[in-house]
Write an enzyme that holds these catalytic residues in place. Sequence first.
Site, PDB file in Angstrom:
ATOM      1  CG  HIS A 127      -9.321  17.757  17.295  1.00 20.91           C
ATOM      2  ND1 HIS A 127      -9.502  18.249  16.025  1.00 20.91           N
ATOM      3  CD2 HIS A 127      -8.565  16.642  17.141  1.00 20.91           C
ATOM      4  CE1 HIS A 127      -8.909  17.465  15.160  1.00 20.91           C
ATOM      5  NE2 HIS A 127      -8.319  16.482  15.802  1.00 20.91           N
ATOM      6  CG  ASP A 146      -6.983  11.524  11.171  1.00 16.76           C
ATOM      7  OD1 ASP A 146      -7.449  10.964  12.178  1.00 16.76           O
ATOM      8  OD2 ASP A 146      -7.400  12.620  10.756  1.00 16.76           O
ATOM      9  CE  LYS A 172     -11.815  14.868  15.803  1.00 14.23           C
ATOM     10  NZ  LYS A 172     -12.029  13.865  14.758  1.00 14.23           N
TER      11      LYS A 172
HETATM   12 FE   LIG Z   1      -8.468  11.599  13.867  1.00 15.12          FE
HETATM   13 FE   LIG Z   2      -7.735  14.750  14.691  1.00 17.95          FE
END
Ligand SMILES: [Fe+2]
Ligand SMILES: [Fe+2]
Length: 263
Positions: A146, A200, A121
């Site tokens: 990403h 996440d 990212k």
């Molecule tokens: Fe993440």
């Molecule tokens: Fe990610």
Amino acid sequence: MEAVSQVIGEKAEFVWKQLPPEIGKPLTITVEEYQKLSDAIASGEPINCSDAADSCLPLVDAINNGNHHAVLKAVQSHHNYTYVHSMRVATLLTLFAHGIGIKGDDLLVISTGGLIHDVGKLVTPDQILDKPGKLTDEEWPIMRDHVTRSKELLGDATDISKGALIIAGQHHEKLDGSGYPLGLKGAELNELARMSVIVDIFGALTDARSYKPPFPQEKAFGILEEMGDKLDRRLLKVFRAIFEPGSDKLAKASSAMVKAHVA
Ligand SMILES: [Fe+2]
Ligand SMILES: [Fe+2]
């Protein structure tokens, strides 16, 4: 706007220096390391994963000593959301691993994997990363890219651990094959990958963004449970139990399966 957020970031870092060292140190050291990672990527130098691992040592200590709440709260005042998210994923993933009995170097690998899981990212355009709303059909592939960028950047590192690569490369894969970048499914995803996707999503749901308030823990778990077969239900139950007292027996049952994929 950039200048304003820079001042806010510096203010956060100043405040962290005034915190008790067991809370402030995990933040001041990792934010410095994240800047170094960003600088290395910008200048085309390879990422130094050993330094990233060293920077996670105070975080692992904080989790071993039960200080994760204060770290998770304090980190949110920083302006660099990719850093904030990465640090929260590192903290939550380490907490998850610690909760199922992972210790020592294995815990450090998982913590490091959390910190560097979204390094790709750092080359994603800010207007996509910080867009206050839904991404368009043209923007989504750039956002998704990403993961591939993280794999490329980390693939050049000579000191990357197997576990950290799994976390970086597979934290958007879903058990039913609907995730990305590879659409892996079922047995193709080991316990560490399955833990990463849960953390996440949980980290993103419980975080404040300009376009949404932080969801309360219970609401976030509700959303994760509604995802059904996309996530590992047993591991989700284990993760949820870590936030509730008296869950030791259930959690410890998973540690051997995770340890096999870390080193
Ligand atoms: Fe993440
Ligand atoms: Fe990610």
